[in-house]
Write a protein that holds these residues in place. Structure first.
Motif, PDB file in Angstrom:
ATOM      1  N   LYS A  38       0.827  -1.197   0.000  1.00 18.64           N
ATOM      2  CA  LYS A  38       0.000   0.000   0.000  1.00 18.64           C
ATOM      3  C   LYS A  38       0.862   1.248   0.000  1.00 18.64           C
ATOM      4  O   LYS A  38       1.710   1.440   0.878  1.00 18.64           O
ATOM      5  CB  LYS A  38      -0.921   0.002   1.226  1.00 18.64           C
ATOM      6  CG  LYS A  38      -1.907   1.169   1.228  1.00 18.64           C
ATOM      7  CD  LYS A  38      -2.765   1.160   2.462  1.00 18.64           C
ATOM      8  CE  LYS A  38      -3.744   2.332   2.431  1.00 18.64           C
ATOM      9  NZ  LYS A  38      -3.106   3.637   2.257  1.00 18.64           N
ATOM     10  N   TYR A  39       0.603   2.104  -0.995  1.00 16.94           N
ATOM     11  CA  TYR A  39       1.203   3.426  -1.024  1.00 16.94           C
ATOM     12  C   TYR A  39       0.262   4.406  -0.353  1.00 16.94           C
ATOM     13  O   TYR A  39      -0.960   4.181  -0.308  1.00 16.94           O
ATOM     14  CB  TYR A  39       1.449   3.881  -2.466  1.00 16.94           C
ATOM     15  CG  TYR A  39       2.505   3.105  -3.209  1.00 16.94           C
ATOM     16  CD1 TYR A  39       2.189   2.398  -4.367  1.00 16.94           C
ATOM     17  CD2 TYR A  39       3.826   3.065  -2.779  1.00 16.94           C
ATOM     18  CE1 TYR A  39       3.151   1.697  -5.075  1.00 16.94           C
ATOM     19  CE2 TYR A  39       4.797   2.366  -3.476  1.00 16.94           C
ATOM     20  CZ  TYR A  39       4.448   1.680  -4.616  1.00 16.94           C
ATOM     21  OH  TYR A  39       5.412   0.984  -5.305  1.00 16.94           O
ATOM     22  N   PRO A  40       0.787   5.524   0.153  1.00 18.49           N
ATOM     23  CA  PRO A  40      -0.079   6.536   0.777  1.00 18.49           C
ATOM     24  C   PRO A  40      -1.170   6.999  -0.183  1.00 18.49           C
ATOM     25  O   PRO A  40      -0.943   7.134  -1.382  1.00 18.49           O
ATOM     26  CB  PRO A  40       0.899   7.678   1.099  1.00 18.49           C
ATOM     27  CG  PRO A  40       2.237   7.037   1.176  1.00 18.49           C
ATOM     28  CD  PRO A  40       2.211   5.907   0.194  1.00 18.49           C
ATOM     29  N   ALA A  41      -2.342   7.217   0.356  1.00 16.92           N
ATOM     30  CA  ALA A  41      -3.484   7.747  -0.387  1.00 16.92           C
ATOM     31  C   ALA A  41      -3.972   6.813  -1.501  1.00 16.92           C
ATOM     32  O   ALA A  41      -4.704   7.240  -2.396  1.00 16.92           O
ATOM     33  CB  ALA A  41      -3.171   9.121  -0.979  1.00 16.92           C
ATOM     34  N   GLY A  43      -5.438   2.564  -2.331  1.00 21.27           N
ATOM     35  CA  GLY A  43      -5.840   1.296  -1.746  1.00 21.27           C
ATOM     36  C   GLY A  43      -4.724   0.271  -1.861  1.00 21.27           C
ATOM     37  O   GLY A  43      -3.816   0.416  -2.671  1.00 21.27           O
ATOM     38  N   PRO A  44      -4.758  -0.765  -1.034  1.00 20.43           N
ATOM     39  CA  PRO A  44      -3.754  -1.828  -1.133  1.00 20.43           C
ATOM     40  C   PRO A  44      -3.797  -2.498  -2.512  1.00 20.43           C
ATOM     41  O   PRO A  44      -4.855  -2.578  -3.130  1.00 20.43           O
ATOM     42  CB  PRO A  44      -4.168  -2.819  -0.041  1.00 20.43           C
ATOM     43  CG  PRO A  44      -5.013  -2.036   0.901  1.00 20.43           C
ATOM     44  CD  PRO A  44      -5.705  -1.006   0.064  1.00 20.43           C
ATOM     45  N   THR A  45      -2.659  -2.975  -2.969  1.00 14.68           N
ATOM     46  CA  THR A  45      -2.603  -3.750  -4.213  1.00 14.68           C
ATOM     47  C   THR A  45      -1.988  -5.117  -3.935  1.00 14.68           C
ATOM     48  O   THR A  45      -1.047  -5.230  -3.135  1.00 14.68           O
ATOM     49  CB  THR A  45      -1.800  -3.038  -5.316  1.00 14.68           C
ATOM     50  OG1 THR A  45      -0.507  -2.727  -4.800  1.00 14.68           O
ATOM     51  CG2 THR A  45      -2.465  -1.775  -5.758  1.00 14.68           C
ATOM     52  N   PHE A  46      -2.516  -6.104  -4.592  1.00 16.51           N
ATOM     53  CA  PHE A  46      -2.073  -7.482  -4.398  1.00 16.51           C
ATOM     54  C   PHE A  46      -0.645  -7.657  -4.914  1.00 16.51           C
ATOM     55  O   PHE A  46      -0.269  -7.143  -5.971  1.00 16.51           O
ATOM     56  CB  PHE A  46      -3.022  -8.409  -5.153  1.00 16.51           C
ATOM     57  CG  PHE A  46      -2.576  -9.839  -5.187  1.00 16.51           C
ATOM     58  CD1 PHE A  46      -1.977 -10.359  -6.321  1.00 16.51           C
ATOM     59  CD2 PHE A  46      -2.749 -10.657  -4.092  1.00 16.51           C
ATOM     60  CE1 PHE A  46      -1.563 -11.673  -6.368  1.00 16.51           C
ATOM     61  CE2 PHE A  46      -2.352 -11.978  -4.130  1.00 16.51           C
ATOM     62  CZ  PHE A  46      -1.748 -12.491  -5.264  1.00 16.51           C
ATOM     63  N   LEU A  47       0.147  -8.412  -4.139  1.00 17.13           N
ATOM     64  CA  LEU A  47       1.529  -8.686  -4.553  1.00 17.13           C
ATOM     65  C   LEU A  47       1.708 -10.147  -4.935  1.00 17.13           C
ATOM     66  O   LEU A  47       2.112 -10.476  -6.035  1.00 17.13           O
ATOM     67  CB  LEU A  47       2.465  -8.392  -3.385  1.00 17.13           C
ATOM     68  CG  LEU A  47       3.241  -7.099  -3.384  1.00 17.13           C
ATOM     69  CD1 LEU A  47       4.156  -7.071  -2.176  1.00 17.13           C
ATOM     70  CD2 LEU A  47       4.058  -6.918  -4.662  1.00 17.13           C
ATOM     71  N   SER A  85       9.344   1.046  -1.395  1.00 20.40           N
ATOM     72  CA  SER A  85       9.000   1.743  -0.151  1.00 20.40           C
ATOM     73  C   SER A  85       7.484   1.889  -0.076  1.00 20.40           C
ATOM     74  O   SER A  85       6.863   2.540  -0.923  1.00 20.40           O
ATOM     75  CB  SER A  85       9.656   3.123  -0.100  1.00 20.40           C
ATOM     76  OG  SER A  85      11.053   3.006   0.015  1.00 20.40           O
ATOM     77  N   ALA A  86       6.887   1.256   0.917  1.00 24.89           N
ATOM     78  CA  ALA A  86       5.431   1.203   1.043  1.00 24.89           C
ATOM     79  C   ALA A  86       5.102   0.486   2.348  1.00 24.89           C
ATOM     80  O   ALA A  86       5.996   0.026   3.051  1.00 24.89           O
ATOM     81  CB  ALA A  86       4.807   0.456  -0.135  1.00 24.89           C
ATOM     82  N   VAL A  87       3.832   0.363   2.637  1.00 27.87           N
ATOM     83  CA  VAL A  87       3.388  -0.473   3.755  1.00 27.87           C
ATOM     84  C   VAL A  87       2.956  -1.823   3.189  1.00 27.87           C
ATOM     85  O   VAL A  87       2.225  -1.882   2.195  1.00 27.87           O
ATOM     86  CB  VAL A  87       2.217   0.179   4.521  1.00 27.87           C
ATOM     87  CG1 VAL A  87       1.703  -0.758   5.619  1.00 27.87           C
ATOM     88  CG2 VAL A  87       2.648   1.509   5.111  1.00 27.87           C
ATOM     89  N   TYR A  88       3.426  -2.886   3.795  1.00 27.72           N
ATOM     90  CA  TYR A  88       3.118  -4.237   3.342  1.00 27.72           C
ATOM     91  C   TYR A  88       2.207  -4.917   4.367  1.00 27.72           C
ATOM     92  O   TYR A  88       2.524  -4.974   5.554  1.00 27.72           O
ATOM     93  CB  TYR A  88       4.397  -5.051   3.155  1.00 27.72           C
ATOM     94  CG  TYR A  88       5.188  -4.556   1.971  1.00 27.72           C
ATOM     95  CD1 TYR A  88       5.960  -3.406   2.067  1.00 27.72           C
ATOM     96  CD2 TYR A  88       5.134  -5.219   0.750  1.00 27.72           C
ATOM     97  CE1 TYR A  88       6.658  -2.925   0.969  1.00 27.72           C
ATOM     98  CE2 TYR A  88       5.834  -4.756  -0.352  1.00 27.72           C
ATOM     99  CZ  TYR A  88       6.586  -3.599  -0.237  1.00 27.72           C
ATOM    100  OH  TYR A  88       7.274  -3.129  -1.324  1.00 27.72           O
TER     101      TYR A  88
END
Lengths: 110, 114
Positions: A38-41, A43-47, A85-88
């Motif tokens: 998930k990047y700021p602002a 939605g989460p994206t599937f990895l 760089s992101a939230v996982y």
């Protein structure tokens, strides 16, 4: 009761090195495990995902390892790039629910 | 762009009020999921609909309800709002309903309850 735990709120890794993000779960009934980024602002994206009957799944720079006896999974990113760089978020799913961890913020250092 | 749309993007309201969040899934996706992300709780699964029927329920409060319409769009209704309901609400969609299905997330609705 946290069924999916990501114990590291943040992690810093040098660009080009390996990033390892960890996730623990408590419920042995989970069938699938998934990682989202998930990047700021946004939605989460599937990895990447892994079935509970496997112990490894690889997709390009991303590999997920599952250790069922330890109820532990990890996401390896190699080589790490600035765009990583992101939230996982780690997630575990069964037939009737999906549980997300609280996330780990990954910083890739130049 | 995931193909999932959510409206509104931001919502500011007062305690005790009721709001409706709207989600349009990706074309062809039959499942819609709702999540709440608050600062200290990460992503909390609220509820899932599949082809118009409730499929799974997570940590959804009784003050909250959802539905999926024949055109597959979904609405999340939040009533008797409290300060603690302030959060980001995400909708996601997937083609089927299997636990392995990749979910595609919308950009979220930021709800602020004053």
């Amino acid at each position: 009761d946290q069924q999916v735990k990501q114990n590291s709120p943040s992690l810093s890794v040098q660009e080009g090195r390996i990033s390892i993000l960890n996730c623990d779960y408590t419920n042995s009934m989970f069938d699938y495990f998934l990682w989202y980024k998930k990047y700021p602002a946004e939605g989460p994206t599937f990895l990447i995902s892994i079935s509970s009957i496997k112990d490894k799944n690889e997709d390009g720079r991303f590999t997920v390892f599952l250790n069922k006896s330890a109820k532990h999974l990890s996401l390896h990113i190699v080589p790490s790039q600035p765009g990583d760089s992101a939230v996982y978020f780690c997630a575990a799913s069964s037939d009737d629910k999906i549980i997300f961890g609280k996330g780990t913020r990954l910083h890739i250092l130049p | 762009d995931s193909g999932v749309t959510q409206t509104p993007k931001h919502l500011i309201t007062a305690t005790g009020q009721r709001v409706t969040l709207r989600c349009s899934p990706r074309s062809g996706d039959l499942s819609v999921y709702w999540y709440q992300q608050s600062l200290d709780q990460g992503l909390q699964f609220l509820i899932q609909y599949y082809n118009g029927e409730e499929r799974a329920k997570g940590n959804i409060l009784e003050r909250f309800s959802a539905q999926q319409f024949p055109d597959l769009h979904s609405e999340l209704n939040l009533s008797s709002l409290e300060l603690g309901d302030s959060a980001l609400y995400f909708c996601a969609s997937s083609q089927w309903t299997s636990g392995e299905d990749e979910q595609f997330f919308g950009p979220g609705t930021r709800l602020t309850v004053l």
